[in-house]
Design a protein around this motif. Structure first.
Motif, PDB file in Angstrom:
ATOM      1  N   GLY A   1       0.790  -1.219   0.000  1.00 24.91           N
ATOM      2  CA  GLY A   1       0.000   0.000   0.000  1.00 24.91           C
ATOM      3  C   GLY A   1       0.822   1.269   0.000  1.00 24.91           C
ATOM      4  N   MET A   2       2.095   1.182   0.385  1.00 28.56           N
ATOM      5  CA  MET A   2       2.956   2.365   0.384  1.00 28.56           C
ATOM      6  C   MET A   2       3.390   2.748  -1.024  1.00 28.56           C
ATOM      7  SD  MET A   2       2.836   3.006   3.524  1.00 28.56           S
ATOM      8  CE  MET A   2       3.875   4.446   3.494  1.00 28.56           C
ATOM      9  N   ASP A   3       3.342   1.793  -1.949  1.00 33.17           N
ATOM     10  CA  ASP A   3       3.641   2.050  -3.370  1.00 33.17           C
ATOM     11  C   ASP A   3       4.995   2.725  -3.575  1.00 33.17           C
ATOM     12  OD1 ASP A   3       3.040   1.837  -6.073  1.00 33.17           O
ATOM     13  OD2 ASP A   3       2.143   3.843  -6.165  1.00 33.17           O
ATOM     14  N   LEU A   4       6.008   2.221  -2.878  1.00 35.23           N
ATOM     15  CA  LEU A   4       7.366   2.747  -3.043  1.00 35.23           C
ATOM     16  C   LEU A   4       8.073   2.033  -4.194  1.00 35.23           C
ATOM     17  CD1 LEU A   4       8.523   2.804   0.689  1.00 35.23           C
ATOM     18  CD2 LEU A   4       7.816   4.774  -0.681  1.00 35.23           C
ATOM     19  N   PRO A   5       9.060   2.685  -4.809  1.00 35.59           N
ATOM     20  CA  PRO A   5       9.892   1.958  -5.770  1.00 35.59           C
ATOM     21  C   PRO A   5      10.525   0.744  -5.093  1.00 35.59           C
ATOM     22  CG  PRO A   5      10.378   4.308  -5.819  1.00 35.59           C
ATOM     23  CD  PRO A   5       9.490   4.084  -4.634  1.00 35.59           C
ATOM     24  N   ILE A   6      10.783  -0.299  -5.872  1.00 39.58           N
ATOM     25  CA  ILE A   6      11.451  -1.469  -5.317  1.00 39.58           C
ATOM     26  C   ILE A   6      12.904  -1.098  -5.030  1.00 39.58           C
ATOM     27  CG2 ILE A   6      12.133  -3.853  -5.695  1.00 39.58           C
ATOM     28  CD1 ILE A   6       9.139  -3.427  -5.350  1.00 39.58           C
ATOM     29  N   ALA A   7      13.297  -1.238  -3.783  1.00 43.58           N
ATOM     30  CA  ALA A   7      14.660  -0.884  -3.375  1.00 43.58           C
ATOM     31  C   ALA A   7      15.325  -2.100  -2.749  1.00 43.58           C
ATOM     32  CB  ALA A   7      14.631   0.270  -2.374  1.00 43.58           C
ATOM     33  N   LEU A   8      16.538  -2.381  -3.179  1.00 47.36           N
ATOM     34  CA  LEU A   8      17.307  -3.506  -2.660  1.00 47.36           C
ATOM     35  C   LEU A   8      18.719  -3.027  -2.338  1.00 47.36           C
ATOM     36  CD1 LEU A   8      16.320  -6.252  -5.290  1.00 47.36           C
ATOM     37  CD2 LEU A   8      15.286  -5.884  -3.032  1.00 47.36           C
ATOM     38  N   SER A   9      19.383  -3.752  -1.448  1.00 46.22           N
ATOM     39  CA  SER A   9      20.775  -3.419  -1.141  1.00 46.22           C
ATOM     40  C   SER A   9      21.504  -4.668  -0.690  1.00 46.22           C
ATOM     41  CB  SER A   9      20.851  -2.344  -0.048  1.00 46.22           C
ATOM     42  OG  SER A   9      20.294  -2.823   1.167  1.00 46.22           O
ATOM     43  N   ASP A  10      22.813  -4.641  -0.853  1.00 45.37           N
ATOM     44  CA  ASP A  10      23.656  -5.737  -0.388  1.00 45.37           C
ATOM     45  C   ASP A  10      25.065  -5.194  -0.248  1.00 45.37           C
ATOM     46  OD1 ASP A  10      24.445  -8.220   0.478  1.00 45.37           O
ATOM     47  OD2 ASP A  10      23.643  -9.306  -1.254  1.00 45.37           O
ATOM     48  N   ARG A  11      25.973  -6.029   0.219  1.00 44.97           N
ATOM     49  CA  ARG A  11      27.342  -5.589   0.455  1.00 44.97           C
ATOM     50  C   ARG A  11      28.313  -6.690   0.068  1.00 44.97           C
ATOM     51  NH1 ARG A  11      28.351  -6.733   6.896  1.00 44.97           N
ATOM     52  NH2 ARG A  11      26.965  -8.520   7.006  1.00 44.97           N
ATOM     53  N   LEU A  12      29.523  -6.289  -0.246  1.00 42.63           N
ATOM     54  CA  LEU A  12      30.638  -7.211  -0.436  1.00 42.63           C
ATOM     55  C   LEU A  12      31.529  -7.083   0.793  1.00 42.63           C
ATOM     56  CD1 LEU A  12      31.593  -6.670  -4.191  1.00 42.63           C
ATOM     57  CD2 LEU A  12      30.175  -8.474  -3.211  1.00 42.63           C
ATOM     58  N   GLU A  13      31.671  -8.163   1.532  1.00 45.32           N
ATOM     59  CA  GLU A  13      32.538  -8.154   2.706  1.00 45.32           C
ATOM     60  C   GLU A  13      33.989  -8.378   2.299  1.00 45.32           C
ATOM     61  OE1 GLU A  13      30.478  -9.749   6.471  1.00 45.32           O
ATOM     62  OE2 GLU A  13      29.830 -11.118   4.889  1.00 45.32           O
ATOM     63  N   HIS A  14      34.891  -8.093   3.225  1.00 42.62           N
ATOM     64  CA  HIS A  14      36.333  -8.275   2.994  1.00 42.62           C
ATOM     65  C   HIS A  14      36.791  -7.501   1.744  1.00 42.62           C
ATOM     66  CE1 HIS A  14      35.730 -11.332   6.002  1.00 42.62           C
ATOM     67  NE2 HIS A  14      34.949 -12.016   5.197  1.00 42.62           N
ATOM     68  N   TYR A  15      36.214  -6.324   1.566  1.00 44.29           N
ATOM     69  CA  TYR A  15      36.564  -5.443   0.455  1.00 44.29           C
ATOM     70  C   TYR A  15      37.498  -4.390   1.035  1.00 44.29           C
ATOM     71  CZ  TYR A  15      35.483  -3.461  -4.193  1.00 44.29           C
ATOM     72  OH  TYR A  15      35.529  -3.035  -5.509  1.00 44.29           O
ATOM     73  N   ALA A  16      38.770  -4.521   0.776  1.00 41.37           N
ATOM     74  CA  ALA A  16      39.784  -3.693   1.429  1.00 41.37           C
ATOM     75  C   ALA A  16      39.479  -2.201   1.280  1.00 41.37           C
ATOM     76  CB  ALA A  16      41.163  -3.997   0.858  1.00 41.37           C
ATOM     77  N   LEU A  17      39.731  -1.452   2.349  1.00 43.30           N
ATOM     78  CA  LEU A  17      39.472  -0.020   2.326  1.00 43.30           C
ATOM     79  C   LEU A  17      40.261   0.669   1.221  1.00 43.30           C
ATOM     80  CD1 LEU A  17      39.487   0.754   6.170  1.00 43.30           C
ATOM     81  CD2 LEU A  17      37.512   0.360   4.682  1.00 43.30           C
ATOM     82  N   GLU A  18      41.480   0.197   0.991  1.00 40.81           N
ATOM     83  CA  GLU A  18      42.306   0.785  -0.072  1.00 40.81           C
ATOM     84  C   GLU A  18      41.683   0.539  -1.444  1.00 40.81           C
ATOM     85  OE1 GLU A  18      44.570  -0.084   3.538  1.00 40.81           O
ATOM     86  OE2 GLU A  18      43.342  -1.357   2.204  1.00 40.81           O
ATOM     87  N   ARG A  19      41.102  -0.640  -1.598  1.00 40.88           N
ATOM     88  CA  ARG A  19      40.470  -0.984  -2.875  1.00 40.88           C
ATOM     89  C   ARG A  19      39.240  -0.116  -3.123  1.00 40.88           C
ATOM     90  NH1 ARG A  19      37.829  -6.898  -4.295  1.00 40.88           N
ATOM     91  NH2 ARG A  19      37.532  -6.581  -6.555  1.00 40.88           N
ATOM     92  N   SER A  20      38.397   0.038  -2.102  1.00 37.53           N
ATOM     93  CA  SER A  20      37.201   0.863  -2.276  1.00 37.53           C
ATOM     94  C   SER A  20      37.572   2.328  -2.508  1.00 37.53           C
ATOM     95  CB  SER A  20      36.275   0.729  -1.065  1.00 37.53           C
ATOM     96  OG  SER A  20      36.906   1.151   0.114  1.00 37.53           O
ATOM     97  N   ALA A  21      38.604   2.809  -1.810  1.00 33.90           N
ATOM     98  CA  ALA A  21      39.039   4.193  -2.006  1.00 33.90           C
ATOM     99  C   ALA A  21      39.539   4.409  -3.424  1.00 33.90           C
ATOM    100  CB  ALA A  21      40.127   4.544  -0.997  1.00 33.90           C
ATOM    101  N   SER A  22      40.286   3.417  -3.944  1.00 34.07           N
ATOM    102  CA  SER A  22      40.797   3.511  -5.308  1.00 34.07           C
ATOM    103  C   SER A  22      39.654   3.532  -6.317  1.00 34.07           C
ATOM    104  CB  SER A  22      41.733   2.338  -5.591  1.00 34.07           C
ATOM    105  OG  SER A  22      42.149   2.336  -6.936  1.00 34.07           O
TER     106      SER A  22
END
Length: 474
Positions: free
Chosen positions: A373-394
């Motif tokens: 009944g809220m009629d919101l867009p379909i929203a999904l999310s997930d994550r990749l674990e063990h993703y090095a901070l240096e890699r994500s920053a790059s």
């Protein structure tokens, strides 16, 4: 991974925090409170913890640091973070919660609260500066153990009293509600609260080993368990929390989890909120669905709280906020019928759970019907674990370097219509779908959020986005 502040509190490897790192940060926190006139030696420091194996040792180290700083530590035991904060707020005492929230047990963290609520980003900066200043002081980082007066019962009783009359009488009478208990610090409190409204509570999945439950990116294993329990037990709903119980998990009669921002939206309707603050990662359909001013912020409770405080400063009333993980924050008091719900400007899981169940039961509807009944867009999310901070920053540096790099990265998914860089990169594609890449602030994780017009489209976009992240090489 060095301990650092992220979206909410300090986080680091458990092996780091059981030592001088926790002692240093607690000492710096207390000195910051004294310098800012928020506390003084001789005052109480409340210490709570979750069920991680490392939490008792870190709590004992923190209490010893408090004693050396002239404070009186109070052992509040394993309690929900919002319960600890609410008790501290009620008696005017600072508090710390030893918890890593939803992240795995090999990591932990500390959440810091002034007597009036969560520390803000300026407080964090002051603590970091003091940690650097105190690093050469052997006493400040001394690893010792201490205990304090136990007030777990008082903390739990006050939190129970907060919610005992929130819903009408036996509104949940006859409803079978599953409670996924795992290793949540709220697993017993929630039984008392739900049974108080007449629900038949079915305990599920209780564990004596710590299980990390991320309410924003519910794992496939947890989803399968929820669906199996819902079918086998014929449940109206299944409820749960993350490890320290500041994020809710609510699944419908089919075991399908409701997104946290939907729970926040339902809570806003339940409370008749007049202003909402929520991060950019929350569903883009909220503004149209609620019809009240919505302030978008960066991800993290300190940013949501700052936006709520600004609304209060402008004279607004009935101000609340929530995050995409479902944690709800109240900046002002709310009156419902004859009940006054006091402000609690930190993430809470109990309010959204009761709001969703109460609305559905009151309307005689299922949770799946409420969600539709809220009629919101379909929203999904997930994550990749063990993703090095240096890699994500790059990766983020590469995508921000120019429109051509970003367009090439997203080429298989669609052309770019517009983008936002408020917190991570949030891109609207030419078919009006959204994909958002955001590194974790204090854990080696990379998150992907998507929105689309249909479930299949959203699932495909999420899978494609995660694959792009997984295949990235600097």
């Amino acid at each position: 991974m060095a301990a650092k502040f992220g979206t909410s509190g300090l986080r680091g490897l458990s092996t780091e925090l059981v030592g001088s790192v926790s002692a240093l940060h607690v000492t710096a926190f207390l000195r910051m409170l004294v310098q800012k006139g928020c506390a003084a030696p001789g005052d109480l420091l409340l210490v709570g913890q979750d069920f991680r194996p490392s939490s008792p040792e870190i709590a004992a180290t923190a209490m010893a640091a408090a004693q050396r700083a002239g404070f009186r530590p109070v052992d509040c035991g394993a309690v929900p973070t919002p319960a600890l904060a609410f008790y501290g707020q009620s008696i005017g005492a600072a508090s710390i919660m030893i918890t890593g929230s939803h992240i795995p047990a090999d990591r932990n963290g500390i959440k810091f609260y002034r007597p009036d609520g969560e520390i803000d980003k300026q407080d964090e900066a002051a603590i970091v500066a003091l940690v650097t200043e105190l690093a050469q002081d052997e006493q400040a980082g001394l690893v010792a153990r201490a205990s304090g007066e136990n007030r777990q019962m008082q903390v739990e009783r006050l939190f129970l009293d907060r919610y005992r009359q929130l819903l009408p009488g036996n509104i949940l009478n006859g409803l079978r509600i599953g409670l996924y208990q795992h290793s949540s610090v709220a697993r017993d409190l929630l039984v008392d609260i739900l049974e108080g409204f007449g629900a038949q509570v079915v305990p599920l999945g209780r564990s004596e080993h710590f299980i990390p439950v991320d309410t924003e990116a519910v794992s496939a294993q947890t989803r399968a368990s929820l669906a199996g329990w819902a079918a086998a037990e014929k449940l109206f709903a299944i409820v749960s929390t993350d490890g320290d119980a500041d994020r809710p998990l609510v699944a419908d009669e089919n075991g399908q989890p409701l997104r946290g921002d939907l729970l926040g939206l339902l809570t806003a309707q339940f409370l008749k909120a007049e202003v909402i603050a929520t991060p950019v990662t929350s569903n883009s359909g909220i503004e149209a669905a609620i019809g009240v001013p919505v302030v978008r912020t960066r991800v993290g409770s300190p940013f949501v709280i700052a936006a709520m405080q600004e609304a209060l400063a402008q004279g607004r009333q009935r101000v609340m906020g929530f995050e995409a993980n479902g944690g709800v924050m109240l900046a002002s008091d709310f009156t419902l019928a004859n009940i006054r719900l006091a402000a609690l400007p930190t993430r809470d899981c109990v309010l959204p759970i009761l709001a969703a169940l109460g609305l559905a039961a009151g309307e005689g509807a299922s949770l799946s019907e409420m969600a539709a009944g809220m009629d919101l867009p379909i929203a999904l999310s997930d994550r990749l674990e063990h993703y090095a901070l240096e890699r994500s920053a790059s990766l983020m540096a590469h995508l921000r370097a120019g429109d051509s790099q970003l367009a090439a990265f997203l080429a298989p998914l669609g052309a770019i219509r517009d983008k936002s860089d408020l917190d991570g990169l949030r891109i609207r594609l030419d078919d009006d779908s959204i994909i958002h890449f955001r590194p974790s602030g204090n854990a080696p994780e990379m998150r992907c959020y998507v929105e689309a017009k249909g479930e299949q489209k959203a699932a495909g976009l999420l899978a494609a986005g995660l694959a792009k992240l997984a295949n990235w090489q600097a």
